[in-house]
Scaffold this motif. Structure first.
Motif, PDB file in Angstrom:
ATOM      1  N   LYS A   8       0.807  -1.225   0.000  1.00  0.00           N
ATOM      2  CA  LYS A   8       0.000   0.000   0.000  1.00  0.00           C
ATOM      3  C   LYS A   8       0.836   1.270   0.000  1.00  0.00           C
ATOM      4  O   LYS A   8       0.341   2.345  -0.307  1.00  0.00           O
ATOM      5  CB  LYS A   8      -0.859   0.047   1.281  1.00  0.00           C
ATOM      6  N   ARG A  29       2.002   2.367   2.888  1.00  0.00           N
ATOM      7  CA  ARG A  29       1.333   2.983   4.038  1.00  0.00           C
ATOM      8  C   ARG A  29       2.299   3.185   5.195  1.00  0.00           C
ATOM      9  O   ARG A  29       3.108   2.313   5.485  1.00  0.00           O
ATOM     10  CB  ARG A  29       0.198   2.052   4.467  1.00  0.00           C
ATOM     11  N   SER A  48      -8.138  -0.868   3.835  1.00  0.00           N
ATOM     12  CA  SER A  48      -8.764  -0.745   2.528  1.00  0.00           C
ATOM     13  C   SER A  48      -7.694  -1.026   1.455  1.00  0.00           C
ATOM     14  O   SER A  48      -6.529  -0.670   1.636  1.00  0.00           O
ATOM     15  CB  SER A  48      -9.348   0.656   2.362  1.00  0.00           C
ATOM     16  N   ASN A  61      -6.399   0.028  -1.249  1.00  0.00           N
ATOM     17  CA  ASN A  61      -5.980   1.088  -2.173  1.00  0.00           C
ATOM     18  C   ASN A  61      -4.539   1.453  -1.867  1.00  0.00           C
ATOM     19  O   ASN A  61      -4.022   1.119  -0.799  1.00  0.00           O
ATOM     20  CB  ASN A  61      -6.858   2.331  -1.959  1.00  0.00           C
ATOM     21  N   SER A 101     -10.605   4.873  -1.147  1.00  0.00           N
ATOM     22  CA  SER A 101     -10.760   3.434  -0.905  1.00  0.00           C
ATOM     23  C   SER A 101     -11.470   2.782  -2.086  1.00  0.00           C
ATOM     24  O   SER A 101     -12.290   3.406  -2.748  1.00  0.00           O
ATOM     25  CB  SER A 101     -11.570   3.202   0.366  1.00  0.00           C
ATOM     26  N   GLU A 149     -15.934   3.311   4.464  1.00  0.00           N
ATOM     27  CA  GLU A 149     -15.422   2.363   5.446  1.00  0.00           C
ATOM     28  C   GLU A 149     -16.281   2.313   6.713  1.00  0.00           C
ATOM     29  O   GLU A 149     -17.132   3.176   6.942  1.00  0.00           O
ATOM     30  CB  GLU A 149     -13.987   2.729   5.855  1.00  0.00           C
ATOM     31  N   HIS A 170      -6.061  11.802   3.101  1.00  0.00           N
ATOM     32  CA  HIS A 170      -6.708  10.583   2.648  1.00  0.00           C
ATOM     33  C   HIS A 170      -7.564  10.827   1.437  1.00  0.00           C
ATOM     34  O   HIS A 170      -7.969  11.950   1.189  1.00  0.00           O
ATOM     35  CB  HIS A 170      -7.665  10.117   3.744  1.00  0.00           C
TER      36      HIS A 170
HETATM   37 MG    MG Z   1      -8.002   3.157   4.313  1.00  0.00          MG
END
Ligand code: MG
Ligand code: TXA
Length: 354
Positions: free
Chosen positions: A61, A63, A148, A150, A156, A185, A242
């Motif tokens: 991701k 992330r 999620s 993405n 998402s 979400e 986000h």
């Molecule tokens: Mg997310």
């Protein structure tokens, strides 16, 4: 990130083929990554009790690794086993809203890897209301950690196609069972303090929670209130930008008529500069905006669930349409409207109060 072959399997959303589920569960158990549908958005699943497996999620991701993940369970027993001490409200909430779009933050057991909790001593747990997700978790027999599916920072994914765009080549398999239903979400509810706090509004609304809890608070950051300096957000995910489409997005909030007027004036100005403008407006209002803009209908004001279901898809459409700027109308924060407004605010580069 190395390029791996992503196997894509089509499944019936209500009657998933058990052989495919077993193959996907075997990948999870072996430490691989499988994207799967839930009733909210698509998730990117890994073995929830394996540090190495969960580390792959962050890599795929892109992330930040201090942003913790939700553990997905298929039954109450699995959830109970993940909590050191289940708060009294948890049982009632599980019975009322599970399976469903409600994530509960509770004290976690020591066996949960740091990669899941982001180093917190709490854990977020939810039981998704989707036959494919439940079958996958049951077949794996372990909690599945899943953010999620993405790329970090992007909207998402509400369809398998969105997942493919973001993550093909980075994950082992993708279970395609059509579009997710809610489109936003789950609600994240922190049960570790004296009063439950909504950290992220989502599929289960404030009003629904109020019906079963004597008290529930909405965290001030949910609708954009700035935290005092030096105060860490209670949900680490809240500090990151986000859901952002590629183009800058200006959100107009406040009195509907003034929103329309200000938005239209802004559009005129951008159009004279030769800009390609996208507008996100409720169906009731789309006829207010002149033809030179690309106007996409964000559901109806009357039924905010339709806005929730279409928001992320529309943000991705604006990317494809390569607009220069997006102008978005805000909507009422009643019911799931609160979650839609929270996502719009977090996706926006600028907010104009009208
Ligand atoms: Mg997310
Ligand atoms: O609907 C959903 O919740 C989807 C589907 C796939 O289940 N999942 C999802 O996961 O949205 P993710 O990782 O994108 O968002 C999880 C949110 C983040 O805002 C994170 O900060 C928060 O939950 N969270 C996770 N663990 C937490 C904890 N221990 N304390 C506070 N917040 C936590």
């Amino acid at each position: 990130m190395e390029n791996i072959t992503t196997q894509v399997w089509q499944l019936h959303p209500n009657h998933p083929d058990q052989q495919i589920i077993e193959k996907a569960a075997a990948i999870i158990k072996a430490g691989g990554l499988v994207a799967f549908p839930t009733e909210t958005v698509y998730g990117l699943g890994a073995h929830g009790l394996s540090s190495e497996a969960v580390a792959k999620i962050y890599c795929a991701k892109g992330r930040p690794s201090d942003n913790p993940l939700i553990l997905h369970v298929a039954n109450l027993q699995m959830a109970v086993g993940l909590s050191r001490q289940l708060p009294t409200a948890a049982k009632l909430l599980m019975e009322t809203f599970w399976p469903g779009p409600l994530t509960l933050v509770v004290p976690g057991v020591a066996e949960i890897p740091r990669e899941v909790t982001g180093g917190l001593d709490t854990v977020a747990i939810r039981m998704p209301d989707h036959p494919v997700a439940l079958a996958l978790i049951s077949a794996a027999g372990i909690p599945i950690a899943a953010p999620s599916a993405n790329k970090s920072g992007k909207p998402s994914p509400t369809t398998a196609d969105h997942v493919r765009t973001d993550l093909a080549g980075c994950i082992d398999a993708l279970l395609d069972a059509g579009p997710a239903g809610v489109g936003l979400e789950s609600t994240v509810l922190d049960l570790t303090g004296a009063v439950p706090v909504i950290l992220r509004p989502g599929g289960v609304t404030y009003e629904q929670l109020k019906q079963v809890l004597p008290k529930v608070i909405i965290d001030p950051s949910v609708l954009g209130e700035k935290l005092p300096k030096n105060q860490a957000p209670r949900s680490p995910g809240m500090k990151y930008k986000h859901y952002a489409p590629t183009a800058p997005m200006i959100l107009f909030t406040g009195v509907p008529q003034r929103v329309r007027e200000k938005l239209a004036a802004h559009l005129k100005e951008l159009a004279t500069q030769g800009k390609r403008v996208g507008i996100l407006a409720s169906k009731e209002n789309i006829h207010y905006y002149p033809g030179e803009a690309i106007v996409l209908p964000l559901g109806t004001r009357e039924n905010p669930a339709t806005a929730a279901a279409s928001l992320f898809e529309l943000l991705r459409q604006f990317d494809k349409l390569q607009v220069d700027t997006i102008l978005a109308e805000g909507l009422d924060t009643k019911g799931i409207g609160l979650a839609v407004m929270n996502r719009l605010q977090r996706a926006a580069t600028e907010i104009v109060e009208c």
